[in-house]
Design a protein around this motif. Structure first.
Motif, PDB file in Angstrom:
ATOM      1  N   ILE A  25     -22.452 -16.947 -32.406  1.00 35.99           N
ATOM      2  CA  ILE A  25     -22.567 -15.517 -32.127  1.00 35.99           C
ATOM      3  C   ILE A  25     -23.924 -14.969 -32.582  1.00 35.99           C
ATOM      4  O   ILE A  25     -24.508 -14.098 -31.927  1.00 35.99           O
ATOM      5  CB  ILE A  25     -21.414 -14.748 -32.802  1.00 35.99           C
ATOM      6  N   GLN A  26     -24.459 -15.530 -33.662  1.00 39.08           N
ATOM      7  CA  GLN A  26     -25.725 -15.047 -34.208  1.00 39.08           C
ATOM      8  C   GLN A  26     -26.939 -15.519 -33.416  1.00 39.08           C
ATOM      9  O   GLN A  26     -28.010 -14.901 -33.491  1.00 39.08           O
ATOM     10  CB  GLN A  26     -25.869 -15.490 -35.669  1.00 39.08           C
ATOM     11  N   ILE A 278     -13.879  -9.089 -21.745  1.00 37.22           N
ATOM     12  CA  ILE A 278     -14.533  -9.265 -23.044  1.00 37.22           C
ATOM     13  C   ILE A 278     -14.429  -8.005 -23.893  1.00 37.22           C
ATOM     14  O   ILE A 278     -14.542  -8.062 -25.123  1.00 37.22           O
ATOM     15  CB  ILE A 278     -16.003  -9.695 -22.865  1.00 37.22           C
ATOM     16  N   ALA A 279     -14.153  -6.875 -23.249  1.00 32.25           N
ATOM     17  CA  ALA A 279     -13.984  -5.628 -23.995  1.00 32.25           C
ATOM     18  C   ALA A 279     -12.760  -5.684 -24.904  1.00 32.25           C
ATOM     19  O   ALA A 279     -12.702  -4.968 -25.910  1.00 32.25           O
ATOM     20  CB  ALA A 279     -13.862  -4.456 -23.028  1.00 32.25           C
ATOM     21  N   PRO A 282     -12.107  -9.526 -29.721  1.00 36.42           N
ATOM     22  CA  PRO A 282     -12.785  -9.126 -30.957  1.00 36.42           C
ATOM     23  C   PRO A 282     -14.206  -9.688 -30.995  1.00 36.42           C
ATOM     24  O   PRO A 282     -14.445 -10.823 -30.546  1.00 36.42           O
ATOM     25  CB  PRO A 282     -11.919  -9.754 -32.057  1.00 36.42           C
ATOM     26  N   PRO A 283     -15.163  -8.960 -31.513  1.00 35.94           N
ATOM     27  CA  PRO A 283     -16.555  -9.432 -31.538  1.00 35.94           C
ATOM     28  C   PRO A 283     -16.766 -10.661 -32.403  1.00 35.94           C
ATOM     29  O   PRO A 283     -17.793 -11.327 -32.293  1.00 35.94           O
ATOM     30  CB  PRO A 283     -17.327  -8.216 -32.089  1.00 35.94           C
ATOM     31  N   THR A 284     -15.800 -10.977 -33.258  1.00 40.01           N
ATOM     32  CA  THR A 284     -15.899 -12.172 -34.103  1.00 40.01           C
ATOM     33  C   THR A 284     -15.274 -13.401 -33.448  1.00 40.01           C
ATOM     34  O   THR A 284     -15.326 -14.494 -34.009  1.00 40.01           O
ATOM     35  CB  THR A 284     -15.201 -11.923 -35.446  1.00 40.01           C
ATOM     36  N   ASP A 318     -25.269  -8.193 -23.257  1.00 40.43           N
ATOM     37  CA  ASP A 318     -25.032  -7.378 -24.452  1.00 40.43           C
ATOM     38  C   ASP A 318     -23.832  -7.849 -25.270  1.00 40.43           C
ATOM     39  O   ASP A 318     -23.358  -7.130 -26.159  1.00 40.43           O
ATOM     40  CB  ASP A 318     -24.826  -5.911 -24.053  1.00 40.43           C
ATOM     41  N   HIS A 319     -23.358  -9.054 -24.975  1.00 38.85           N
ATOM     42  CA  HIS A 319     -22.184  -9.587 -25.675  1.00 38.85           C
ATOM     43  C   HIS A 319     -22.548 -10.923 -26.342  1.00 38.85           C
ATOM     44  O   HIS A 319     -22.459 -11.986 -25.722  1.00 38.85           O
ATOM     45  CB  HIS A 319     -21.032  -9.782 -24.689  1.00 38.85           C
ATOM     46  N   PRO A 320     -22.964 -10.883 -27.603  1.00 44.26           N
ATOM     47  CA  PRO A 320     -23.402 -12.120 -28.282  1.00 44.26           C
ATOM     48  C   PRO A 320     -22.301 -13.142 -28.486  1.00 44.26           C
ATOM     49  O   PRO A 320     -22.592 -14.307 -28.772  1.00 44.26           O
ATOM     50  CB  PRO A 320     -23.932 -11.609 -29.624  1.00 44.26           C
ATOM     51  N   ASN A 321     -21.040 -12.738 -28.339  1.00 41.63           N
ATOM     52  CA  ASN A 321     -19.942 -13.707 -28.509  1.00 41.63           C
ATOM     53  C   ASN A 321     -19.574 -14.406 -27.199  1.00 41.63           C
ATOM     54  O   ASN A 321     -18.566 -15.123 -27.137  1.00 41.63           O
ATOM     55  CB  ASN A 321     -18.706 -13.024 -29.100  1.00 41.63           C
TER      56      ASN A 321
END
Length: 352
Positions: A25-26, A278-279, A282-284, A318-321
């Motif tokens: 993700i990073q 993807i909305a 969870p972002p993690t 815009d979605h790093p995951n």
């Protein structure tokens, strides 16, 4: 870094998959993990039938693909008949297609009540455990895991549908829901046991395919699929082993139920919009998908692949995951040029 093929130790090495997910993700660059093993089978001159019946041939295909393509992780064969066969369902095999359940095992509620949860020695389960053991060790070198390995298994609702007949199972959950829950509990017990064994081979996680749950509403998916998937997740997912939940039947209507399982990653088919699903992730957690495996990977052209990949990457920037993937398992006889275009287009996007 080259891959080491022999088994170097009796105890497989582990990596922290929570940290692995966080690092993915990073990263600034988008990574890719298409679900594919058939190109590796064909590269090595074998048939699908040989690979799904022989763990050594299976593992060799996984390693061959890992050497050839820069996928962020390796995947074993997505074979949704292994668990059904272990229960006793009849299976038909083909040289150029994945195995299929050829007839229902269960015909009544009485059959469900009498059904026994099989051992891990049943059917081809030992060969799949062997394949994961060999592949996991082949992806290690010098005390390091070169690339994570994701095993495959079926989800509980999809397995129940293969044992009882999916259409009749849909009727059963409304007419005799307790009988459906009895069957789902038995399926869940076996899948959990199987995942525990896969974990012991050194695999770093499992891609659980639950496509039949896409036929359910979000509420019914929660009741007849997700609560059972969550039991498996809670039993096997930890720092060294993660669950990726795949549901290519989801058009976006049951994403919330998928996420309720607590899996570390979610894999989506091409029937849904990645922008929309993807909305709800969870972002993690990782969200993977969703280039069409049939129309684009197998039946398309490099130009079509390039267009679809760049279009999807643009929408997901815009979605790093997000991890770029196929919408499901890539079929046998997928052209190499299309796979090359998949990775070349990703590289082009990352170099912008």
């Amino acid at each position: 870094m080259s891959l080491c093929s022999p088994i170097g130790s009796a105890t497989p090495m582990k990596i922290n998959m929570c940290q692995w997910v966080a690092k993915v993700i990073q990263r600034k660059e988008v990574l890719a993990m298409p679900v594919m093993t058939h190109p590796g089978i064909e590269m090595n001159g074998h048939t699908v039938r040989e690979a799904v019946c022989d763990g050594s041939i299976h593992a060799e295909a996984v390693v061959a693909l890992t050497k050839k393509y820069p996928s962020v992780a390796a995947c074993t064969i997505m074979d949704l008949t292994v668990e059904a066969e272990a229960f006793g369902a009849p299976i038909v095999f083909h040289d150029d297609a994945v195995p299929a359940v050829s007839g229902r095992l269960l015909h009544s509620v009485e059959d469900i009540n009498c059904l026994q949860v099989p051992s891990l020695h049943a059917g081809r389960v030992p060969e799949y455990l062997k394949a994961n053991l060999l592949a996991a060790h082949a992806l290690q070198r010098g005390g390091e895991v070169l690339r994570p390995l994701f095993s495959g298994c079926i989800g509980p609702f999809s397995l129940a549908g293969r044992l009882y007949d999916l259409s009749d199972l849909m009727m059963l959950i409304y007419e005799q829901p307790q009988a459906a829950h009895t069957l789902l509990k038995k399926c869940t017990r076996f899948i959990a046991k199987y995942c525990e064994a896969l974990k012991l081979t050194g695999a770093n996680g499992v891609l659980m395919a639950e496509p039949a749950a896409g036929l359910l509403s979000n509420d019914d998916c929660q009741t007849f699929s997700s609560q059972y998937v969550r039991q498996i997740v809670e039993q096997v997912q930890d720092e060294t082993f993660m669950v990726i939940l795949h549901n290519c039947g989801n058009t976006g209507h049951c994403t919330k139920a998928m996420v309720a399982t607590g899996a570390a990653a979610y894999h989506f088919g091409n029937k849904c919009s990645m922008e929309e699903v993807i909305a709800d992730v969870p972002p993690t957690a990782l969200a993977m998908g969703n280039i069409d495996p049939v129309t684009v990977f197998k039946g398309g052209t490099p130009e079509l692949m390039r267009y679809d990949v760049l279009d999807l990457l643009g929408k997901m920037k815009d979605h790093p995951n997000f991890i770029l993937s196929s919408g499901c398992d890539t079929p046998p006889h997928t052209p190499e040029a299309n796979i090359d275009a998949f990775f070349t287009s990703l590289k082009q996007f990352n170099n912008q």
